[in-house]
Design an enzyme around this catalytic site. Structure first.
Site, mmCIF file in Angstrom:
data_model
loop_
_atom_site.group_PDB
_atom_site.id
_atom_site.type_symbol
_atom_site.label_atom_id
_atom_site.label_comp_id
_atom_site.label_asym_id
_atom_site.label_seq_id
_atom_site.Cartn_x
_atom_site.Cartn_y
_atom_site.Cartn_z
ATOM 1 N N HIS A 43 0.836 -1.206 0.000
ATOM 2 C CA HIS A 43 0.000 0.000 0.000
ATOM 3 C C HIS A 43 0.867 1.250 0.000
ATOM 4 O O HIS A 43 0.609 2.206 -0.733
ATOM 5 C CB HIS A 43 -0.928 -0.001 1.218
ATOM 6 C CG HIS A 43 -2.153 -0.850 1.066
ATOM 7 N ND1 HIS A 43 -2.109 -2.224 1.098
ATOM 8 C CD2 HIS A 43 -3.456 -0.507 0.888
ATOM 9 C CE1 HIS A 43 -3.337 -2.701 0.947
ATOM 10 N NE2 HIS A 43 -4.167 -1.680 0.816
ATOM 11 N N ARG A 44 1.897 1.239 0.838
ATOM 12 C CA ARG A 44 2.760 2.408 0.956
ATOM 13 C C ARG A 44 3.541 2.648 -0.337
ATOM 14 O O ARG A 44 3.709 3.791 -0.768
ATOM 15 C CB ARG A 44 3.716 2.220 2.137
ATOM 16 C CG ARG A 44 4.478 3.477 2.520
ATOM 17 C CD ARG A 44 5.319 3.282 3.778
ATOM 18 N NE ARG A 44 4.471 2.966 4.917
ATOM 19 C CZ ARG A 44 4.478 1.812 5.567
ATOM 20 N NH1 ARG A 44 5.287 0.839 5.179
ATOM 21 N NH2 ARG A 44 3.696 1.618 6.605
#
Length: 210
Positions: A43-44
């Site tokens: 996600h990051r």
């Protein structure tokens, strides 16, 4: 596509917003098709790092999970799922709106509830969040037919993107529907009302305690 199968409501990838229109919070569904494990670092990387996912999940599903896999004996670059339990979804909350917008994911699976970023994403982009029962990681692994692809292996086993083919993966409890209704938040209001009433009643009987 949605199919009723032996009393089960089965979502079959690729899934459209129209497929999810009649699914409500509290419904129990199952998944056939494509499910990719996807946790914090992925996600990051996408949201903060601007990196595109190496696997197309548009119309498909992700699982907030850090699985245990092992090589398949006698086969090159082949792996099988040993255990795949859900990770707490709230860890991905701050990323999920942008993640959903950019990837087109339709079904997000994890543990526990999520908040307003995910509610907004589900409502705007026609997606749902579901809860997989905790403590059933080995059962979940039996519902993975095969691992078709794997990417970002350098992140280590839990954070690698394991792209799975699943069959009747579930049960999945819908916690946020495509209208943005949030079962955990709605239940929180109800439970707090019950708690307040219970405290008031208890206080009537223990008021003598100083």
């Amino acid at each position: 596509m949605v199919e009723m199968r032996n009393g089960k409501k089965v979502l079959i990838t690729p899934i459209t917003a129209e497929d999810l229109a009649d699914i409500k919070i509290g419904d129990i569904v199952y998944l056939d098709g494509d499910l990719m494990t996807c946790r914090d670092v992925a996600h990051r990387r996408l949201v903060e790092g601007g990196r595109e996912l190496p696997y197309d999940i548009r119309g498909k599903a992700i699982f907030h999970a850090g699985p245990i896999v092992r090589p398949v004996p006698g086969q090159e670059d082949a792996y099988e799922m040993v255990s795949v339990g859900p990770t707490t979804s709230m860890r991905m909350e701050k990323f999920e709106y942008e993640f959903t917008k950019r990837t087109g994911v339709r079904v997000i699976v994890g543990k526990g509830g999520m908040g307003p970023n995910t509610e907004r994403a589900c409502k705007e982009f026609g997606a749902i969040h579901c809860v997989f029962p905790a403590g059933c990681a080995v059962v979940a692994a039996t519902e993975v037919e095969r691992i078709a692809e794997h990417h970002w292996d350098e992140l280590g086993m839990p954070e690698t993107l394991w792209c799975c083919k699943v069959k009747e993966f579930g049960p999945l409890i819908v916690s946020i529907d495509a209208q943005g209704h949030n079962m955990f938040e709605e239940n929180k209001v109800i439970f707090n009302q019950r708690k307040d009433a219970a405290v008031e009643e208890i206080c009537k009987h223990v008021g003598f305690i100083k």
